[in-house]
Enzyme design. Structure first.
Site, PDB file in Angstrom:
ATOM      1  N   ARG A 113       0.844  -1.214   0.000  1.00 51.61           N
ATOM      2  CA  ARG A 113       0.000   0.000   0.000  1.00 51.61           C
ATOM      3  C   ARG A 113       0.866   1.246   0.000  1.00 51.61           C
ATOM      4  O   ARG A 113       1.999   1.225   0.481  1.00 51.61           O
ATOM      5  CB  ARG A 113      -0.938   0.012   1.202  1.00 51.61           C
ATOM      6  CG  ARG A 113      -0.273   0.019   2.590  1.00 51.61           C
ATOM      7  CD  ARG A 113       0.104   1.373   3.101  1.00 51.61           C
ATOM      8  NE  ARG A 113       0.399   1.381   4.533  1.00 51.61           N
ATOM      9  CZ  ARG A 113       1.207   2.235   5.126  1.00 51.61           C
ATOM     10  NH1 ARG A 113       1.870   3.133   4.419  1.00 51.61           N
ATOM     11  NH2 ARG A 113       1.390   2.201   6.435  1.00 51.61           N
ATOM     12  N   GLU A 212      -6.407   7.348   7.744  1.00 46.91           N
ATOM     13  CA  GLU A 212      -5.269   8.110   8.294  1.00 46.91           C
ATOM     14  C   GLU A 212      -4.700   9.082   7.257  1.00 46.91           C
ATOM     15  O   GLU A 212      -4.246  10.181   7.591  1.00 46.91           O
ATOM     16  CB  GLU A 212      -4.199   7.128   8.763  1.00 46.91           C
ATOM     17  CG  GLU A 212      -2.983   7.793   9.336  1.00 46.91           C
ATOM     18  CD  GLU A 212      -1.978   6.807   9.887  1.00 46.91           C
ATOM     19  OE1 GLU A 212      -2.383   5.766  10.439  1.00 46.91           O
ATOM     20  OE2 GLU A 212      -0.779   7.078   9.772  1.00 46.91           O
ATOM     21  N   ARG A 216      -5.365   5.655   0.669  1.00 52.12           N
ATOM     22  CA  ARG A 216      -4.457   4.527   0.839  1.00 52.12           C
ATOM     23  C   ARG A 216      -4.724   3.650  -0.372  1.00 52.12           C
ATOM     24  O   ARG A 216      -5.837   3.129  -0.528  1.00 52.12           O
ATOM     25  CB  ARG A 216      -4.756   3.757   2.126  1.00 52.12           C
ATOM     26  CG  ARG A 216      -4.250   4.431   3.406  1.00 52.12           C
ATOM     27  CD  ARG A 216      -2.752   4.248   3.546  1.00 52.12           C
ATOM     28  NE  ARG A 216      -2.165   5.079   4.575  1.00 52.12           N
ATOM     29  CZ  ARG A 216      -1.834   4.650   5.794  1.00 52.12           C
ATOM     30  NH1 ARG A 216      -2.074   3.408   6.147  1.00 52.12           N
ATOM     31  NH2 ARG A 216      -1.246   5.454   6.647  1.00 52.12           N
ATOM     32  N   CYS A 258       1.251  10.953   9.390  1.00 55.09           N
ATOM     33  CA  CYS A 258       2.168  10.398  10.399  1.00 55.09           C
ATOM     34  C   CYS A 258       3.572  10.398   9.815  1.00 55.09           C
ATOM     35  O   CYS A 258       3.785   9.930   8.689  1.00 55.09           O
ATOM     36  CB  CYS A 258       1.746   8.975  10.754  1.00 55.09           C
ATOM     37  SG  CYS A 258       2.885   8.147  11.880  1.00 55.09           S
ATOM     38  N   THR A 260       5.968   8.496  10.216  1.00 54.87           N
ATOM     39  CA  THR A 260       6.513   7.166   9.873  1.00 54.87           C
ATOM     40  C   THR A 260       6.251   6.815   8.412  1.00 54.87           C
ATOM     41  O   THR A 260       6.908   5.945   7.854  1.00 54.87           O
ATOM     42  CB  THR A 260       5.891   6.033  10.725  1.00 54.87           C
ATOM     43  OG1 THR A 260       4.489   5.961  10.458  1.00 54.87           O
ATOM     44  CG2 THR A 260       6.132   6.240  12.204  1.00 54.87           C
ATOM     45  N   ARG A 267       4.072   0.561   2.461  1.00 50.09           N
ATOM     46  CA  ARG A 267       4.274  -0.603   3.326  1.00 50.09           C
ATOM     47  C   ARG A 267       4.006  -1.838   2.483  1.00 50.09           C
ATOM     48  O   ARG A 267       2.894  -2.045   2.000  1.00 50.09           O
ATOM     49  CB  ARG A 267       3.343  -0.557   4.541  1.00 50.09           C
ATOM     50  CG  ARG A 267       3.772  -1.546   5.643  1.00 50.09           C
ATOM     51  CD  ARG A 267       3.004  -1.337   6.933  1.00 50.09           C
ATOM     52  NE  ARG A 267       1.736  -2.020   6.948  1.00 50.09           N
ATOM     53  CZ  ARG A 267       1.548  -3.289   7.289  1.00 50.09           C
ATOM     54  NH1 ARG A 267       2.573  -4.033   7.664  1.00 50.09           N
ATOM     55  NH2 ARG A 267       0.334  -3.825   7.282  1.00 50.09           N
ATOM     56  N   ARG A 296       4.317  -7.316  12.472  1.00 57.36           N
ATOM     57  CA  ARG A 296       2.988  -6.976  13.015  1.00 57.36           C
ATOM     58  C   ARG A 296       2.171  -8.253  13.166  1.00 57.36           C
ATOM     59  O   ARG A 296       2.528  -9.291  12.624  1.00 57.36           O
ATOM     60  CB  ARG A 296       2.226  -6.023  12.072  1.00 57.36           C
ATOM     61  CG  ARG A 296       2.823  -4.645  11.971  1.00 57.36           C
ATOM     62  CD  ARG A 296       1.934  -3.677  11.185  1.00 57.36           C
ATOM     63  NE  ARG A 296       2.588  -2.376  11.061  1.00 57.36           N
ATOM     64  CZ  ARG A 296       2.042  -1.305  10.509  1.00 57.36           C
ATOM     65  NH1 ARG A 296       0.814  -1.347  10.026  1.00 57.36           N
ATOM     66  NH2 ARG A 296       2.688  -0.151  10.427  1.00 57.36           N
ATOM     67  N   GLU A 301      -1.855  -3.342  12.413  1.00 54.47           N
ATOM     68  CA  GLU A 301      -1.085  -2.676  13.456  1.00 54.47           C
ATOM     69  C   GLU A 301      -1.729  -2.872  14.830  1.00 54.47           C
ATOM     70  O   GLU A 301      -2.955  -2.841  14.961  1.00 54.47           O
ATOM     71  CB  GLU A 301      -1.042  -1.187  13.123  1.00 54.47           C
ATOM     72  CG  GLU A 301       0.058  -0.493  13.850  1.00 54.47           C
ATOM     73  CD  GLU A 301       0.208   0.949  13.378  1.00 54.47           C
ATOM     74  OE1 GLU A 301      -0.752   1.509  12.829  1.00 54.47           O
ATOM     75  OE2 GLU A 301       1.299   1.486  13.589  1.00 54.47           O
TER      76      GLU A 301
HETATM   77  P1  ADP Z   1      -1.504  -0.249   7.008  1.00 54.01           P
HETATM   78  O1  ADP Z   1      -1.163  -1.331   6.091  1.00 54.01           O
HETATM   79  O2  ADP Z   1      -2.236   0.835   6.340  1.00 54.01           O
HETATM   80  O3  ADP Z   1      -0.279   0.218   7.708  1.00 54.01           O
HETATM   81  P2  ADP Z   1      -2.620  -2.128   8.983  1.00 54.01           P
HETATM   82  O4  ADP Z   1      -1.301  -2.642   9.478  1.00 54.01           O
HETATM   83  O5  ADP Z   1      -3.627  -1.823  10.034  1.00 54.01           O
HETATM   84  O6  ADP Z   1      -2.504  -0.787   8.126  1.00 54.01           O
HETATM   85  O7  ADP Z   1      -3.214  -3.203   7.981  1.00 54.01           O
HETATM   86  C1  ADP Z   1      -4.439  -3.015   7.355  1.00 54.01           C
HETATM   87  C2  ADP Z   1      -5.101  -4.328   6.985  1.00 54.01           C
HETATM   88  O8  ADP Z   1      -4.347  -4.972   5.973  1.00 54.01           O
HETATM   89  C3  ADP Z   1      -5.200  -5.326   8.133  1.00 54.01           C
HETATM   90  O9  ADP Z   1      -6.436  -5.992   8.063  1.00 54.01           O
HETATM   91  C4  ADP Z   1      -4.094  -6.290   7.844  1.00 54.01           C
HETATM   92  O10 ADP Z   1      -4.295  -7.583   8.380  1.00 54.01           O
HETATM   93  C5  ADP Z   1      -4.134  -6.321   6.326  1.00 54.01           C
HETATM   94  N1  ADP Z   1      -2.888  -6.803   5.740  1.00 54.01           N
HETATM   95  C6  ADP Z   1      -1.655  -6.254   5.857  1.00 54.01           C
HETATM   96  N2  ADP Z   1      -0.746  -6.965   5.182  1.00 54.01           N
HETATM   97  C7  ADP Z   1      -1.420  -8.007   4.603  1.00 54.01           C
HETATM   98  C8  ADP Z   1      -1.054  -9.091   3.766  1.00 54.01           C
HETATM   99  N3  ADP Z   1       0.207  -9.262   3.361  1.00 54.01           N
HETATM  100  N4  ADP Z   1      -2.036  -9.955   3.375  1.00 54.01           N
HETATM  101  C9  ADP Z   1      -3.318  -9.766   3.750  1.00 54.01           C
HETATM  102  N5  ADP Z   1      -3.719  -8.758   4.533  1.00 54.01           N
HETATM  103  C10 ADP Z   1      -2.790  -7.894   4.956  1.00 54.01           C
HETATM  104  N1  ARG Z   2       0.676   7.178  16.472  1.00 51.70           N
HETATM  105  C1  ARG Z   2       0.916   5.795  16.682  1.00 51.70           C
HETATM  106  C2  ARG Z   2       2.152   5.667  17.555  1.00 51.70           C
HETATM  107  O1  ARG Z   2       2.843   6.631  17.720  1.00 51.70           O
HETATM  108  C3  ARG Z   2       1.110   5.013  15.394  1.00 51.70           C
HETATM  109  C4  ARG Z   2       2.351   5.359  14.609  1.00 51.70           C
HETATM  110  C5  ARG Z   2       2.648   4.542  13.395  1.00 51.70           C
HETATM  111  N2  ARG Z   2       1.488   3.984  12.782  1.00 51.70           N
HETATM  112  C6  ARG Z   2       0.646   4.613  11.962  1.00 51.70           C
HETATM  113  N3  ARG Z   2      -0.420   3.964  11.582  1.00 51.70           N
HETATM  114  N4  ARG Z   2       0.889   5.820  11.500  1.00 51.70           N
HETATM  115  O2  ARG Z   2       2.414   4.592  18.074  1.00 51.70           O
END
Ligand code: ADP
Ligand code: ARG
Length: 351
Positions: A113, A212, A216, A258, A260, A267, A296, A301
């Site tokens: 993403r 966020e 995305r 954010c 990060t 990601r 993760r 997250e």
């Molecule tokens: P972001 O990817 O925007 O940082 P999250 O870590 O919260 O946010 O992930 C968002 C969603 O994507 C969650 O439901 C997570 O389980 C799913 N996800 C992330 N990576 C994968 C993957 N490789 N395969 C399937 N689902 C995934």
């Molecule tokens: N604000 C949260 C922290 O400081 C999340 C930071 C990284 N993750 C995010 N989805 N931007 O722990």
């Protein structure tokens, strides 16, 4: 805000590490053109002392106006200094990514993403309801013009049934409601209005609107064909970019709320089964650290792993290109699989 915030003694956030009383005094009365203040920027980390980072930007200007706080946080997280500049490379032919698991024994799915925000608008923490609704309208209209494998439909959160949204979340397609870090950052204002998800029929191409970040853009599919996932994503990004201008700066790359996510805002992750290796968490983390990877849980997250399955993704996003972000993930995953295979054969030889 006139008084320096208090943090618990065991607080480890980058905010509490880098916010000195001197920085606080210099910045506390400053305001961006959108009215975003230091108090707004640090509210999430103050209200959630278990934050890893603890700050959000309200607009591109926040990163320069509050640079004495943001710069050291950015440097700590990305290893990127104020004098460095960012480079973008979204060319899939530069990626070396044969499927690390052609038999499908370890990688369940791959997802990449990027975050994007619309140029010349405030970011989510400082946006008005009208501006947010306009973003939803403009982006969903632009997505409605996509054709072929990217063509799909937009589903606003408002009016979506509980069953549909639960299913989309459980199947890893949709963001969850009620994240307390985003809540404190002001990113959940007027929820659920203005938020939604676009996806194609196969749910291999998806766009979250006004979570966020304003967009995305997501490409995902079962298995470990990382190159196919990256190629679909880069095609989609350039199609969307034709009608939606993205906020980008030479120094910080793509602007995100954010810090990060700055730079590539990318990601790249796999859901991968590593039951043997994850039994020795220290060893698992050492390999991940060597490849700049983050671990993760299975539901995104701040979630936990289930059945030895982890979400492994690139940690660096700024000062590295998109191709390098994905390459970090690919190279790390190759080593993780080799290690898991080694441990499996050692334990089966012992039996
Ligand atoms: P972001 O990817 O925007 O940082 P999250 O870590 O919260 O946010 O992930 C968002 C969603 O994507 C969650 O439901 C997570 O389980 C799913 N996800 C992330 N990576 C994968 C993957 N490789 N395969 C399937 N689902 C995934
Ligand atoms: N604000 C949260 C922290 O400081 C999340 C930071 C990284 N993750 C995010 N989805 N931007 O722990």
């Amino acid at each position: 805000m006139s008084t320096f915030p208090t943090f618990p003694t065991d607080c480890t956030s980058l905010l509490c590490k880098h916010l000195t009383t001197e920085i606080f005094e210099t910045l506390k009365d400053k305001k961006t053109a959108n009215g975003f203040t230091l108090e707004d920027a640090i509210r999430s980390g103050v209200e959630n002392p278990d934050s890893g980072i603890g700050v959000y930007a309200g607009d591109l200007e926040s990163y320069s106006l509050f640079a004495s706080l943001f710069d050291p946080i950015i440097e700590s997280y990305h290893g990127f200094s104020a004098s460095d500049s960012h480079q973008s490379d979204l060319d899939p032919s530069h990626l070396d990514a044969p499927n690390p698991d052609p038999e499908g024994a370890y990688i369940l799915s791959t997802r990449i993403r990027v975050g994007r925000n619309v140029a010349n608008l405030p970011l989510g923490p400082a946006i008005s309801m009208e501006q947010r609704n306009q973003v939803e309208q403009d982006v969903s209209t632009a997505l409605g013009t996509l054709t072929g494998a990217l063509s799909g439909s937009y589903y606003p959160l408002e009016g979506m049934s509980e069953t549909v949204s639960r299913e989309l979340i459980e199947d890893h397609f949709l963001f969850k409601a009620g994240d307390r870090f985003l809540e404190s950052a002001g990113l959940n204002h007027d929820w659920p209005e203005g938020r939604g998800i676009y996806h194609n029929d196969d749910k291999t191409f998806l766009v979250w609107i006004n979570e966020e970040d304003q967009l995305r853009i997501i490409s995902m599919q079962p298995g470990g064909d990382i190159l196919e996932v990256f190629t679909r994503l880069t095609t989609a990004i350039s199609e969307i970019e034709r009608s939606v201008p993205f906020s980008y700066s030479k120094h910080l790359g793509y602007t995100t709320s954010c810090p990060t996510n700055l730079g590539t805002a990318m990601r790249a992750s796999v859901h991968i089964k590593l039951p043997k290796l994850s039994a020795d968490m220290e060893h698992f983390k050492t390999i991940c650290d060597r490849h700049h990877l983050q671990i993760r849980g299975i539901h995104g997250e701040h979630s936990k792993s289930e059945g030895g399955i982890y979400d492994i993704s690139n940690k660096r996003r700024l000062g590295v290109t998109e191709v390098q972000c994905v390459q970090d993930m690919v190279d790390g995953v190759v080593e993780l699989i080799a290690e898991e295979k080694g441990l499996q054969s050692t334990s089966s030889n012992r039996q």
